[in-house]
Design a protein around this motif. Structure first.
Motif, mmCIF file in Angstrom:
data_model
loop_
_atom_site.group_PDB
_atom_site.id
_atom_site.type_symbol
_atom_site.label_atom_id
_atom_site.label_comp_id
_atom_site.label_asym_id
_atom_site.label_seq_id
_atom_site.Cartn_x
_atom_site.Cartn_y
_atom_site.Cartn_z
ATOM 1 N N LYS A 188 31.360 45.082 43.772
ATOM 2 C CA LYS A 188 31.137 43.777 43.514
ATOM 3 C C LYS A 188 32.339 43.228 43.445
ATOM 4 O O LYS A 188 33.265 43.855 42.500
ATOM 5 N N PRO A 189 32.652 41.918 43.710
ATOM 6 C CA PRO A 189 33.885 41.191 43.343
ATOM 7 C C PRO A 189 33.854 40.775 41.895
ATOM 8 O O PRO A 189 33.214 40.959 41.327
ATOM 9 N N SER A 190 35.329 40.618 41.503
ATOM 10 C CA SER A 190 35.633 40.330 40.251
ATOM 11 C C SER A 190 35.343 38.972 39.867
ATOM 12 O O SER A 190 36.131 38.051 40.432
ATOM 13 N N TRP A 191 34.380 38.442 39.240
ATOM 14 C CA TRP A 191 34.050 37.146 38.964
ATOM 15 C C TRP A 191 34.994 36.707 37.958
ATOM 16 O O TRP A 191 34.897 35.370 37.498
ATOM 17 N N ASP A 192 35.818 37.327 37.328
ATOM 18 C CA ASP A 192 36.746 36.980 36.155
ATOM 19 C C ASP A 192 37.820 36.093 36.294
ATOM 20 O O ASP A 192 38.396 35.472 35.545
ATOM 21 N N ARG A 193 38.246 36.562 37.414
ATOM 22 C CA ARG A 193 39.424 35.764 37.884
ATOM 23 C C ARG A 193 39.394 34.451 38.433
ATOM 24 O O ARG A 193 38.369 33.899 39.060
ATOM 25 N N THR A 194 39.993 33.548 38.351
ATOM 26 C CA THR A 194 40.097 32.254 38.504
ATOM 27 C C THR A 194 40.810 32.212 39.850
ATOM 28 O O THR A 194 41.869 32.907 40.451
ATOM 29 N N ALA A 195 40.756 31.225 40.862
ATOM 30 C CA ALA A 195 41.033 30.831 41.946
ATOM 31 C C ALA A 195 42.465 30.278 41.689
ATOM 32 O O ALA A 195 42.638 29.588 40.944
ATOM 33 N N PRO A 196 43.457 30.877 42.856
ATOM 34 C CA PRO A 196 44.568 30.413 42.582
ATOM 35 C C PRO A 196 44.780 28.711 42.889
ATOM 36 O O PRO A 196 43.868 28.291 43.774
ATOM 37 N N ASP A 197 45.564 27.940 42.101
ATOM 38 C CA ASP A 197 45.677 26.450 42.179
ATOM 39 C C ASP A 197 46.571 26.042 43.863
ATOM 40 O O ASP A 197 45.837 25.167 44.318
ATOM 41 N N GLU B 63 50.710 30.692 44.813
ATOM 42 C CA GLU B 63 50.079 31.530 44.090
ATOM 43 C C GLU B 63 49.161 32.599 44.612
ATOM 44 O O GLU B 63 49.046 33.737 44.326
ATOM 45 N N ALA B 64 48.572 32.191 45.645
ATOM 46 C CA ALA B 64 47.561 32.893 46.591
ATOM 47 C C ALA B 64 48.370 34.044 47.112
ATOM 48 O O ALA B 64 47.712 35.289 47.265
ATOM 49 N N ASP C 117 58.492 30.519 44.043
ATOM 50 C CA ASP C 117 59.205 29.117 44.349
ATOM 51 C C ASP C 117 60.623 29.138 43.869
ATOM 52 O O ASP C 117 60.392 28.461 42.624
ATOM 53 N N THR C 118 61.757 28.969 44.291
ATOM 54 C CA THR C 118 62.997 28.711 43.591
ATOM 55 C C THR C 118 63.367 27.073 44.159
ATOM 56 O O THR C 118 63.484 26.894 45.316
#
Length: 70
Positions: A21-30, A34-35, A40-41
């Motif tokens: 089952k996928p982890s639903w606790d993580r939020t999607a990257p903005d 981030e994904a 980023d420098t």
């Protein structure tokens, strides 16, 4: 008896091979950075400026070469 053992083994294998089952606790990257986890420098160095000048100049020279030889 063989059919029962076969059915039990088959069901056991199917339960173990089921996807997790996928982890639903993580939020999607903005952002896309981030994904894919890219840092980023913001600072631009002299090497970056020189490289961009070289790439721009070589692209212009290639474009002029293509346009004049056709």
């Amino acid at each position: 008896m063989k059919k029962k053992i076969l059915a039990i083994l088959l069901s056991f294998i199917m339960m173990n091979c089921a996807p997790a089952k996928p982890s639903w606790d993580r939020t999607a990257p903005d952002t896309l950075f981030e994904a894919v986890n890219i840092k980023d420098t913001k600072k631009v160095t002299e090497v970056d400026k020189g490289l961009m000048k070289f790439l721009t100049f070589s692209t212009v020279v290639w474009l002029l070469h293509v346009l004049t030889t056709r």
